[in-house]
Design an enzyme around this catalytic site. Structure first.
Site, PDB file in Angstrom:
ATOM      1  N   SER A 132      41.959  39.533 100.948  1.00 23.24           N
ATOM      2  CA  SER A 132      42.872  38.655 100.195  1.00 23.24           C
ATOM      3  C   SER A 132      43.865  38.032 101.154  1.00 23.24           C
ATOM      4  CB  SER A 132      43.636  39.505  99.166  1.00 23.24           C
ATOM      5  OG  SER A 132      44.645  38.750  98.533  1.00 23.24           O
ATOM      6  N   TYR A 145      49.645  46.654  96.939  1.00 25.27           N
ATOM      7  CA  TYR A 145      48.419  45.846  96.968  1.00 25.27           C
ATOM      8  C   TYR A 145      48.210  45.303  98.387  1.00 25.27           C
ATOM      9  CZ  TYR A 145      45.014  42.219  95.748  1.00 25.27           C
ATOM     10  OH  TYR A 145      43.884  41.432  95.692  1.00 25.27           O
TER      11      TYR A 145
HETATM   12  P1  NAP Z   1      38.060  41.434  88.484  1.00 26.39           P
HETATM   13  O1  NAP Z   1      37.582  40.210  87.790  1.00 26.39           O
HETATM   14  O2  NAP Z   1      39.111  42.274  87.848  1.00 26.39           O
HETATM   15  O3  NAP Z   1      36.778  42.343  88.795  1.00 26.39           O
HETATM   16  C1  NAP Z   1      36.935  43.586  89.444  1.00 26.39           C
HETATM   17  C2  NAP Z   1      35.575  44.244  89.605  1.00 26.39           C
HETATM   18  O4  NAP Z   1      35.779  45.507  90.252  1.00 26.39           O
HETATM   19  C3  NAP Z   1      34.880  44.507  88.292  1.00 26.39           C
HETATM   20  O5  NAP Z   1      33.507  44.287  88.432  1.00 26.39           O
HETATM   21  C4  NAP Z   1      35.156  45.990  88.031  1.00 26.39           C
HETATM   22  O6  NAP Z   1      34.089  46.523  87.267  1.00 26.39           O
HETATM   23  C5  NAP Z   1      35.160  46.532  89.473  1.00 26.39           C
HETATM   24  N1  NAP Z   1      35.899  47.781  89.635  1.00 26.39           N
HETATM   25  C6  NAP Z   1      37.203  48.040  89.371  1.00 26.39           C
HETATM   26  N2  NAP Z   1      37.496  49.322  89.648  1.00 26.39           N
HETATM   27  C7  NAP Z   1      36.343  49.892  90.101  1.00 26.39           C
HETATM   28  C8  NAP Z   1      35.993  51.194  90.548  1.00 26.39           C
HETATM   29  N3  NAP Z   1      36.893  52.189  90.579  1.00 26.39           N
HETATM   30  N4  NAP Z   1      34.718  51.424  90.931  1.00 26.39           N
HETATM   31  C9  NAP Z   1      33.786  50.431  90.891  1.00 26.39           C
HETATM   32  N5  NAP Z   1      34.049  49.183  90.483  1.00 26.39           N
HETATM   33  C10 NAP Z   1      35.327  48.920  90.093  1.00 26.39           C
HETATM   34  O7  NAP Z   1      38.619  41.095  89.949  1.00 26.39           O
HETATM   35  P2  NAP Z   1      38.239  39.893  90.955  1.00 26.39           P
HETATM   36  O8  NAP Z   1      39.275  38.838  90.807  1.00 26.39           O
HETATM   37  O9  NAP Z   1      36.811  39.552  90.830  1.00 26.39           O
HETATM   38  O10 NAP Z   1      38.528  40.618  92.346  1.00 26.39           O
HETATM   39  C11 NAP Z   1      37.483  41.071  93.205  1.00 26.39           C
HETATM   40  C12 NAP Z   1      38.072  41.342  94.568  1.00 26.39           C
HETATM   41  O11 NAP Z   1      38.679  40.161  95.075  1.00 26.39           O
HETATM   42  C13 NAP Z   1      39.169  42.422  94.572  1.00 26.39           C
HETATM   43  O12 NAP Z   1      39.022  43.231  95.722  1.00 26.39           O
HETATM   44  C14 NAP Z   1      40.451  41.629  94.644  1.00 26.39           C
HETATM   45  O13 NAP Z   1      41.481  42.366  95.270  1.00 26.39           O
HETATM   46  C15 NAP Z   1      40.004  40.450  95.486  1.00 26.39           C
HETATM   47  N6  NAP Z   1      40.813  39.248  95.309  1.00 26.39           N
HETATM   48  C16 NAP Z   1      41.053  38.732  94.069  1.00 26.39           C
HETATM   49  C17 NAP Z   1      41.845  37.599  93.943  1.00 26.39           C
HETATM   50  C18 NAP Z   1      42.181  36.994  92.606  1.00 26.39           C
HETATM   51  O14 NAP Z   1      43.126  36.179  92.534  1.00 26.39           O
HETATM   52  N7  NAP Z   1      41.447  37.305  91.555  1.00 26.39           N
HETATM   53  C19 NAP Z   1      42.401  36.995  95.091  1.00 26.39           C
HETATM   54  C20 NAP Z   1      42.128  37.543  96.330  1.00 26.39           C
HETATM   55  C21 NAP Z   1      41.331  38.663  96.441  1.00 26.39           C
HETATM   56  P3  NAP Z   1      34.218  47.756  86.259  1.00 26.39           P
HETATM   57  O15 NAP Z   1      35.473  47.565  85.456  1.00 26.39           O
HETATM   58  O16 NAP Z   1      32.958  47.669  85.461  1.00 26.39           O
HETATM   59  O17 NAP Z   1      34.258  48.967  87.124  1.00 26.39           O
END
Ligand code: NAP
Length: 234
Positions: A132, A145
């Protein structure tokens, strides 16, 4: 035809958001998939290994990687992507939030690489970590975070030294705001406030695929990108 066709990738956090977009885009390119999330969603994709797997559980990840490697003959790519976030003043974060961010984001990344790597050695491969902007800059009210994301970035950068000689490239993908459900209930704001103007999960997946599709004589170490609506402060 994509140069990725016939490769095998393990993606964590694949049930929705960025992980699901990455999985779908790789599947479209003929990549075999091992998908990890707590729900175990297979996204309706054919011929994939999808398991309910909490990334805080190294044994569960080892099992997923063993099954994926047995089914497809090895692993070429691992995308540690599963992540959680809780924003707010440091002292107001609950003990559960502190532990969850460090355990899922940081230890979950260490564990994903630890589980996949034995099946990647001896093949050309890629570690592409979903970090990120919060892994590059200290951001207000995101201290823990940020700590978890800086940890991911440090791990991946350090692994580059170790794995390059094995033909395994290591990259950090560092997006700014992406319109997913991520942390919406945990201080990232309400949907209508924060999501308009953000990047899409597919925007990020395209960057992951771009990193993976570079010719093997080069490697991308880090990509940083933000929505046009977001400043470059911090
Ligand atoms: P999201 O839509 O909330 O999806 C998160 C995913 O992680 C889901 O598939 C969830 O599935 C899984 N997950 C959560 N806890 C878990 C666990 N303990 N074990 C296995 N799977 C788990 O989030 P996203 O926005 O796609 O984010 C994905 C990545 O990108 C993260 O690392 C986040 O920090 C990073 N990121 C996000 C953003 C943003 O603005 N969204 C920006 C920069 C970086 P289940 O609930 O089915 O387990």
């Amino acid at each position: 035809m994509s140069m990725l066709e016939g490769k095998t990738a393990v993606v964590t956090g694949a049930s929705r958001g960025i992980g699901a977009a990455v999985a779908r885009m790789l599947h479209d390119r003929g990549v075999n998939l091992g998908l990890a999330s707590r729900s175990g969603d297979d996204l309706g994709l054919t011929d994939v290994v999808a398991k309910a797997c909490d990334v805080r559980d190294l044994d569960a990840l080892i099992q997923l990687c063993e099954e994926t490697a047995a089914r497809f003959g090895g692993i070429d790519i691992v995308v540690p992507n599963a992540g959680v976030g809780a924003y707010g003043p440091f002292l107001e974060l609950s003990r559960e939030h502190l532990d969850e961010m460090l355990d899922v984001n940081l230890k979950g990344t260490v564990y994903a690489v630890r589980a996949a790597l034995p099946h990647m050695l001896g093949r050309e491969g890629d570690v592409v970590t979903l970090a990120s902007e919060a892994g590059r800059r200290g951001l207000p009210y995101e201290a823990v975070y940020c700590a978890s994301k800086f940890g991911q970035v440090g791990l991946t950068r350090a692994l580059d030294h170790e794995l390059r000689e094995h033909g395994i490239r290591c990259a950090n993908v560092c997006p700014g705001g992406v319109a997913t459900d991520f942390a919406l209930e945990e201080g990232r704001g309400r949907t209508e406030d924060v999501l308009p103007g953000m990047m899409t999960a597919e925007d990020v997946a395209e960057v992951v695929v771009f990193v993976l599709e570079r010719p093997r004589h080069m490697r991308i170490l880090e990509t940083a990108f933000r929505p046009i609506t977001e400043g470059s402060w911090g």
